[in-house]
Design an enzyme around this catalytic site. Sequence first.
Site, PDB file in Angstrom:
ATOM      1  N   GLY A  47       0.886  -1.273   0.004  1.00  0.00           N
ATOM      2  CA  GLY A  47      -0.127   0.048   0.069  1.00  0.00           C
ATOM      3  C   GLY A  47       1.011   1.269  -0.032  1.00  0.00           C
ATOM      4  O   GLY A  47       1.779   1.361  -0.927  1.00  0.00           O
ATOM      5  N   GLU A  48       0.617   2.110   0.998  1.00  0.00           N
ATOM      6  CA  GLU A  48       1.411   3.357   1.099  1.00  0.00           C
ATOM      7  C   GLU A  48       2.175   3.578   2.333  1.00  0.00           C
ATOM      8  O   GLU A  48       1.298   3.680   3.453  1.00  0.00           O
ATOM      9  CB  GLU A  48       0.608   4.579   0.909  1.00  0.00           C
ATOM     10  CG  GLU A  48       1.290   5.652   0.648  1.00  0.00           C
ATOM     11  CD  GLU A  48       2.521   6.013  -0.334  1.00  0.00           C
ATOM     12  OE1 GLU A  48       3.541   6.083   0.038  1.00  0.00           O
ATOM     13  OE2 GLU A  48       2.360   5.677  -1.554  1.00  0.00           O
ATOM     14  N   SER A  49       3.580   3.361   2.475  1.00  0.00           N
ATOM     15  CA  SER A  49       4.044   3.123   3.753  1.00  0.00           C
ATOM     16  C   SER A  49       3.940   4.115   4.840  1.00  0.00           C
ATOM     17  O   SER A  49       3.722   4.331   6.212  1.00  0.00           O
ATOM     18  CB  SER A  49       5.370   2.730   3.729  1.00  0.00           C
ATOM     19  OG  SER A  49       6.280   3.946   2.777  1.00  0.00           O
ATOM     20  N   CYS A  79       6.146  -5.100   0.025  1.00  0.00           N
ATOM     21  CA  CYS A  79       6.085  -4.148  -0.426  1.00  0.00           C
ATOM     22  C   CYS A  79       6.161  -2.908   0.715  1.00  0.00           C
ATOM     23  O   CYS A  79       7.011  -2.677   1.180  1.00  0.00           O
ATOM     24  CB  CYS A  79       5.032  -3.806  -1.213  1.00  0.00           C
ATOM     25  SG  CYS A  79       5.593  -2.648  -2.661  1.00  0.00           S
ATOM     26  N   ARG A 106      12.707   3.837  -1.500  1.00  0.00           N
ATOM     27  CA  ARG A 106      11.322   3.876  -1.976  1.00  0.00           C
ATOM     28  C   ARG A 106      11.109   4.142  -3.462  1.00  0.00           C
ATOM     29  O   ARG A 106      11.679   4.950  -4.135  1.00  0.00           O
ATOM     30  CB  ARG A 106      10.296   4.895  -1.092  1.00  0.00           C
ATOM     31  CG  ARG A 106      10.149   4.431   0.466  1.00  0.00           C
ATOM     32  CD  ARG A 106       9.486   5.474   1.146  1.00  0.00           C
ATOM     33  NE  ARG A 106       8.057   5.511   0.325  1.00  0.00           N
ATOM     34  CZ  ARG A 106       7.172   6.548   0.583  1.00  0.00           C
ATOM     35  NH1 ARG A 106       7.695   7.745   1.070  1.00  0.00           N
ATOM     36  NH2 ARG A 106       6.004   6.438   0.139  1.00  0.00           N
ATOM     37  N   ILE A 133       4.966  -3.308  -7.928  1.00  0.00           N
ATOM     38  CA  ILE A 133       4.285  -2.088  -7.863  1.00  0.00           C
ATOM     39  C   ILE A 133       4.717  -0.930  -7.297  1.00  0.00           C
ATOM     40  O   ILE A 133       4.703  -0.855  -6.117  1.00  0.00           O
ATOM     41  CB  ILE A 133       2.780  -2.446  -7.213  1.00  0.00           C
ATOM     42  CG1 ILE A 133       2.004  -3.526  -8.192  1.00  0.00           C
ATOM     43  CG2 ILE A 133       1.739  -0.932  -7.675  1.00  0.00           C
ATOM     44  CD1 ILE A 133       0.664  -4.021  -7.434  1.00  0.00           C
ATOM     45  N   ARG A 134       5.392   0.026  -7.653  1.00  0.00           N
ATOM     46  CA  ARG A 134       6.022   1.148  -7.283  1.00  0.00           C
ATOM     47  C   ARG A 134       6.889   0.547  -6.105  1.00  0.00           C
ATOM     48  O   ARG A 134       6.733   0.970  -4.806  1.00  0.00           O
ATOM     49  CB  ARG A 134       5.199   2.221  -7.035  1.00  0.00           C
ATOM     50  CG  ARG A 134       4.543   2.941  -8.164  1.00  0.00           C
ATOM     51  CD  ARG A 134       3.808   4.069  -7.959  1.00  0.00           C
ATOM     52  NE  ARG A 134       4.246   5.052  -7.019  1.00  0.00           N
ATOM     53  CZ  ARG A 134       4.821   5.820  -7.329  1.00  0.00           C
ATOM     54  NH1 ARG A 134       5.390   5.906  -8.552  1.00  0.00           N
ATOM     55  NH2 ARG A 134       5.229   6.868  -6.539  1.00  0.00           N
ATOM     56  N   HIS A 169       4.673  -8.517  -4.557  1.00  0.00           N
ATOM     57  CA  HIS A 169       3.262  -8.616  -4.119  1.00  0.00           C
ATOM     58  C   HIS A 169       2.925  -9.984  -4.181  1.00  0.00           C
ATOM     59  O   HIS A 169       2.071 -10.522  -5.211  1.00  0.00           O
ATOM     60  CB  HIS A 169       2.339  -7.637  -4.798  1.00  0.00           C
ATOM     61  CG  HIS A 169       2.057  -6.394  -4.205  1.00  0.00           C
ATOM     62  ND1 HIS A 169       1.423  -5.861  -3.000  1.00  0.00           N
ATOM     63  CD2 HIS A 169       2.948  -5.368  -4.614  1.00  0.00           C
ATOM     64  CE1 HIS A 169       1.670  -4.604  -2.909  1.00  0.00           C
ATOM     65  NE2 HIS A 169       2.619  -4.279  -3.985  1.00  0.00           N
ATOM     66  N   GLU A 171       1.110 -11.810  -3.060  1.00  0.00           N
ATOM     67  CA  GLU A 171      -0.685 -12.126  -2.665  1.00  0.00           C
ATOM     68  C   GLU A 171      -1.570 -11.794  -3.926  1.00  0.00           C
ATOM     69  O   GLU A 171      -2.562 -11.982  -3.929  1.00  0.00           O
ATOM     70  CB  GLU A 171      -1.043 -10.897  -1.690  1.00  0.00           C
ATOM     71  CG  GLU A 171      -1.400  -9.562  -1.853  1.00  0.00           C
ATOM     72  CD  GLU A 171      -0.130  -8.810  -1.953  1.00  0.00           C
ATOM     73  OE1 GLU A 171       1.048  -9.395  -1.979  1.00  0.00           O
ATOM     74  OE2 GLU A 171       0.056  -7.734  -1.886  1.00  0.00           O
TER      75      GLU A 171
HETATM   76  N1  GLN Z   1       5.555   2.991  -2.913  1.00  0.00           N
HETATM   77  C1  GLN Z   1       4.955   2.597  -1.863  1.00  0.00           C
HETATM   78  C2  GLN Z   1       5.461   2.997  -0.511  1.00  0.00           C
HETATM   79  O1  GLN Z   1       6.398   3.620  -0.735  1.00  0.00           O
HETATM   80  C3  GLN Z   1       5.010   0.886  -1.731  1.00  0.00           C
HETATM   81  C4  GLN Z   1       4.199   0.391  -2.934  1.00  0.00           C
HETATM   82  C5  GLN Z   1       3.353  -0.635  -2.534  1.00  0.00           C
HETATM   83  O2  GLN Z   1       3.219  -1.293  -1.597  1.00  0.00           O
HETATM   84  N2  GLN Z   1       3.123  -1.427  -3.653  1.00  0.00           N
HETATM   85  O3  GLN Z   1       5.082   2.915   0.469  1.00  0.00           O
END
Ligand code: GLN
Length: 187
Positions: A47-49, A79, A106, A133-134, A169, A171
Amino acid sequence: MRIGVLALQGAFIEHERRVAELGATPFEIRERRDLEAPFDGLILPGGESTVQGKLLRELGLFEPVREKIVAGLPTFGTCAGLILLAKAIKDDPTVHFGVLDVTVERNSYGRQLGSFHADAPLMNGPVIPLSFIRAPKITALGDKVETLVVLNGTPVAVRQDNVIAAAFHPELDADTNLHRLFLSRCD
Ligand code: GLN
């Protein structure tokens, strides 16, 4: 076997499904009282840390969750979960749980390659699919950290004591090897 999945933000439902498919019982961690009943393992989803770190602190979850990880609760971060576990984030003074002796950068696979797919062996064993993913890149790792998956010379899944973390990921793909490895340590 009860597996707590941090469910503040991000791809937690996919982890819950995977855990259930493999015969364990997932539950969502959203507030402090969710930590009251004993459980056997913890998943920190992608997700977004930054958002997850902020919510963990605002909801009073940060310290009790960190204590459990430090006490040896089997933990699997993917991630953003890897970023939460890392001891250091490159060019950023923020440290979240800081229990895994790696430095991560990141969003470091660049914008164009923000999302991509690859395959690589898990510990000289089965080749597993890797969806990024990113994703964060592991740029340094300590002596106690074991590499589980390497892609183009860079570790993308690692283990240290009770903690497993992946930059990708698992999952989101059909392969269950990494979740099974994690669940085998939760009993
Ligand atoms: N870019 C996200 C972060 O820096 C991590 C991306 C992800 O969990 N798919 O938190």
